[in-house]
Design an enzyme around this catalytic site. Sequence first.
Site, PDB file in Angstrom:
ATOM      1  N   ARG A 168      -1.116  24.724  17.808  1.00 45.97           N
ATOM      2  CA  ARG A 168      -1.039  23.905  19.032  1.00 45.97           C
ATOM      3  C   ARG A 168      -2.325  23.111  19.235  1.00 45.97           C
ATOM      4  NH1 ARG A 168       3.465  25.558  18.443  1.00 45.97           N
ATOM      5  NH2 ARG A 168       4.964  26.082  20.087  1.00 45.97           N
ATOM      6  N   SER A 241       6.616  26.348  26.936  1.00 43.63           N
ATOM      7  CA  SER A 241       5.626  27.428  27.042  1.00 43.63           C
ATOM      8  C   SER A 241       4.435  26.956  27.864  1.00 43.63           C
ATOM      9  CB  SER A 241       5.105  27.817  25.663  1.00 43.63           C
ATOM     10  OG  SER A 241       6.135  28.275  24.841  1.00 43.63           O
ATOM     11  N   GLU A 338      -1.090  25.929  27.560  1.00 47.69           N
ATOM     12  CA  GLU A 338      -0.717  25.057  26.444  1.00 47.69           C
ATOM     13  C   GLU A 338      -0.636  23.599  26.888  1.00 47.69           C
ATOM     14  OE1 GLU A 338       2.903  23.695  24.121  1.00 47.69           O
ATOM     15  OE2 GLU A 338       2.848  25.872  23.838  1.00 47.69           O
TER      16      GLU A 338
HETATM   17  N1  EPU Z   1       9.322  38.033  24.711  1.00 49.93           N
HETATM   18  C1  EPU Z   1       9.230  38.844  25.807  1.00 49.93           C
HETATM   19  N2  EPU Z   1       9.669  38.365  27.027  1.00 49.93           N
HETATM   20  C2  EPU Z   1      10.194  37.109  27.138  1.00 49.93           C
HETATM   21  C3  EPU Z   1      10.302  36.291  26.024  1.00 49.93           C
HETATM   22  C4  EPU Z   1       9.848  36.773  24.812  1.00 49.93           C
HETATM   23  O1  EPU Z   1       8.750  39.974  25.738  1.00 49.93           O
HETATM   24  O2  EPU Z   1      10.567  36.746  28.281  1.00 49.93           O
HETATM   25  C5  EPU Z   1       8.808  38.545  23.427  1.00 49.93           C
HETATM   26  C6  EPU Z   1       9.911  39.024  22.532  1.00 49.93           C
HETATM   27  O3  EPU Z   1       9.505  40.226  21.951  1.00 49.93           O
HETATM   28  C7  EPU Z   1      10.002  37.960  21.451  1.00 49.93           C
HETATM   29  C8  EPU Z   1       8.592  37.423  21.402  1.00 49.93           C
HETATM   30  O4  EPU Z   1       8.114  37.528  22.746  1.00 49.93           O
HETATM   31  O5  EPU Z   1      10.392  38.498  20.248  1.00 49.93           O
HETATM   32  C9  EPU Z   1       8.504  35.987  20.934  1.00 49.93           C
HETATM   33  O6  EPU Z   1       9.346  35.148  21.752  1.00 49.93           O
HETATM   34  P1  EPU Z   1       9.889  33.734  21.237  1.00 49.93           P
HETATM   35  O7  EPU Z   1      10.598  33.900  19.952  1.00 49.93           O
HETATM   36  O8  EPU Z   1      10.627  33.092  22.343  1.00 49.93           O
HETATM   37  O9  EPU Z   1       8.563  32.941  20.892  1.00 49.93           O
HETATM   38  P2  EPU Z   1       7.222  32.676  21.724  1.00 49.93           P
HETATM   39  O10 EPU Z   1       6.096  33.141  20.877  1.00 49.93           O
HETATM   40  O11 EPU Z   1       7.303  33.220  23.097  1.00 49.93           O
HETATM   41  C10 EPU Z   1       6.836  30.360  20.616  1.00 49.93           C
HETATM   42  C11 EPU Z   1       6.494  28.970  21.034  1.00 49.93           C
HETATM   43  C12 EPU Z   1       7.724  28.230  21.573  1.00 49.93           C
HETATM   44  C13 EPU Z   1       8.779  28.226  20.492  1.00 49.93           C
HETATM   45  C14 EPU Z   1       9.101  29.686  20.115  1.00 49.93           C
HETATM   46  C15 EPU Z   1      10.102  29.790  18.994  1.00 49.93           C
HETATM   47  C16 EPU Z   1       4.173  29.033  21.732  1.00 49.93           C
HETATM   48  C17 EPU Z   1       3.210  28.984  22.886  1.00 49.93           C
HETATM   49  N3  EPU Z   1       5.459  28.995  22.063  1.00 49.93           N
HETATM   50  O12 EPU Z   1       7.194  31.075  21.776  1.00 49.93           O
HETATM   51  O13 EPU Z   1       7.331  26.894  21.815  1.00 49.93           O
HETATM   52  O14 EPU Z   1       9.964  27.588  20.930  1.00 49.93           O
HETATM   53  O15 EPU Z   1       7.879  30.330  19.663  1.00 49.93           O
HETATM   54  O16 EPU Z   1       9.502  29.425  17.801  1.00 49.93           O
HETATM   55  O17 EPU Z   1       3.735  29.107  20.584  1.00 49.93           O
HETATM   56  C18 EPU Z   1       6.515  25.413  23.475  1.00 49.93           C
HETATM   57  O18 EPU Z   1       5.505  25.310  22.791  1.00 49.93           O
HETATM   58  O19 EPU Z   1       6.640  24.786  24.563  1.00 49.93           O
HETATM   59  C19 EPU Z   1       7.572  26.304  23.045  1.00 49.93           C
HETATM   60  C20 EPU Z   1       8.668  26.544  23.792  1.00 49.93           C
END
Ligand code: EPU
Length: 346
Positions: A168, A241, A338
Amino acid sequence: MTALFRLLHDADLSARNTFRVPARAPWLLEVNDPGSLAEALDLEQVRGLPLLMLGGGSNLLFAGDAPGVVVALRACGMAIIGDRGDRAIVRAEAGADWHGLVMWSLDQGLCGLENLALIPGSVGAAPIQNIGAYGVEIGERIVAVEAWDRDAARMLRLDRAGCAFGYRDSAFKRQPERWIVTAVELELPRGAAPRLDYAGIGEELAAMGVATPAARDVAEAVIRIRRRKLPDPAVVGNAGSFFKNPIVPAAQAQALQDANPRLPAFPGDGDGTRKLSAAWLIDACGWKGTREGDAGVSAAHALVLVNHGDASGLHLLELARRIAGSVRERFGVALEPEPRIVGAGW
Ligand code: EPU
């Protein structure tokens, strides 16, 4: 004939940010032809003013008004400009819609962007925060970024190394006043094994009944997951995010995982670091689905702050600070926003 650019005074930005919070700018410069940037930025009214680039408005929070001139690039062409046999070079202008480019590239028989389907925002904003999702970051596909360099007052073409991409992060994000991204050039394969390693994609494809997925199937799977997990900015104001996943020393990650075995951790940016799930940390502090007036945390995803209607940017920022404060207190981990915050510090 369309004018090369248009300057508006005292512009309303509330419909130009996906949080849909009220904000104004002393000047809004809409540039139709990036070739006219030098002339447009030299207008008497805007010369020397602080500058804010505005793409789709999907990665910023107006905690106050924009201070000087807001620049919006409108040119949105996309074309294949090079052929390297099994790969093509695509050039897209900054004003194009990112998801539109993803779908257009699939229509051309090109792969490589399918994991990045349905990310809101413009093409010009994509390299700035090195957008990433489902195991792919745009930086991996970029050959060059064309940008106006305000310091040197000229157009530059930065190759991938020059863009200095990180998680990012990019050279453009580190010097936001300096760069105006005008176009990106991407190298996309005509056929390649789809990237399915990110949790959830394989399951989604199985649920769709797809055994041997093509790039378009992966895009469809990503679209379905995003629609389910992330609130649609057209329905409820948000900027995706709100926090980056924090990168911490491996020893700290291990200690946290020993105490919290369900905390997800991934490889960090470099050796000896791990990236923790900010969503999990925020969720564990009980914030998911909370609402204070019209400011809240999405009930679908703990990383996403939402404006249910009339929240101000400052209200959302204060909520974000309290969320980060509780995560710091409970886990000793600092969260960083972010999106770009305009009109206030973090
Ligand atoms: N999780 C929770 N609670 C929640 C949501 C998620 O505990 O409410 C945990 C779960 O264990 C899940 C893990 O967090 O397995 C990861 O969640 P997710 O796959 O949704 O990915 P993220 O790391 O939360 C990142 C990016 C997103 C992108 C997703 C999918 C960042 C800051 N965010 O989110 O990007 O869509 O991966 O690849 O890196 C964005 O940048 O605006 C964005 C939405």
